[in-house]
Design a protein around this motif. Sequence first.
Motif, PDB file in Angstrom:
ATOM      1  N   THR A 195       0.508  -0.772  -0.122  1.00  0.00           N
ATOM      2  CA  THR A 195      -0.216   0.060  -0.140  1.00  0.00           C
ATOM      3  C   THR A 195       0.800   1.612  -0.094  1.00  0.00           C
ATOM      4  OG1 THR A 195      -1.826  -1.036   1.145  1.00  0.00           O
ATOM      5  CG2 THR A 195      -1.675   1.297   0.667  1.00  0.00           C
ATOM      6  N   MET A 209       2.571   2.077  -3.575  1.00  0.00           N
ATOM      7  CA  MET A 209       1.423   2.278  -4.348  1.00  0.00           C
ATOM      8  C   MET A 209       1.383   3.601  -4.002  1.00  0.00           C
ATOM      9  SD  MET A 209      -2.791   1.340  -4.704  1.00  0.00           S
ATOM     10  CE  MET A 209      -3.184   2.616  -3.499  1.00  0.00           C
ATOM     11  N   SER A 226       2.584   7.027  -7.012  1.00  0.00           N
ATOM     12  CA  SER A 226       1.114   7.992  -7.136  1.00  0.00           C
ATOM     13  C   SER A 226       1.410   9.661  -6.466  1.00  0.00           C
ATOM     14  CB  SER A 226      -0.175   7.341  -7.012  1.00  0.00           C
ATOM     15  OG  SER A 226       0.145   5.944  -6.522  1.00  0.00           O
TER      16      SER A 226
END
Length: 157
Positions: free
Chosen positions: A6, A9, A13
């Motif tokens: 997580t 990510m 991003s």
Amino acid sequence: MLSVDTFKMVVSSTPLISIDLIIKDSAGRVLLGKRSNRPAQGDWFVPGGRVLKDELLEAAYLRLLYNELGVSSAVKAKFIGVYQHFYSDNFSGSDFSTHYVVLAYQLSLDGECLNLPNEQHSEYRWFKKEELLNCEQVHCHTKWYFQSGKAADFNLV
């Protein structure tokens, strides 16, 4: 805490918000640590760290004082400005970049009051302004705080 997947990510991003602590001693020197982790691994860098989700900036500042310097009480700091740090790598070594929006603060502390941990930095050293500006192992993002026209003049020796 986020899982590694997580957090990967998130870092791949979005920008992260962090606080950099520009520590000056009574002799006008600046404390830098040699980074143990990515990004900027192996470079001399000012102490600091990320602001956590739902964490007030004041709480993040106090947490970083303790985690990065071992200082358990509030120390008055001067806000220097907002900086953007871009790195081609990231904490995981995977193929994506890291982007930080950095809130930089200057504060005065003497080395005797510090209890410097080794989680983020393998060693620490006090640098004079000219010394850090001329040292190839000092990361360019740290140098920005001291270069003419990029940051406030800290009147460092």
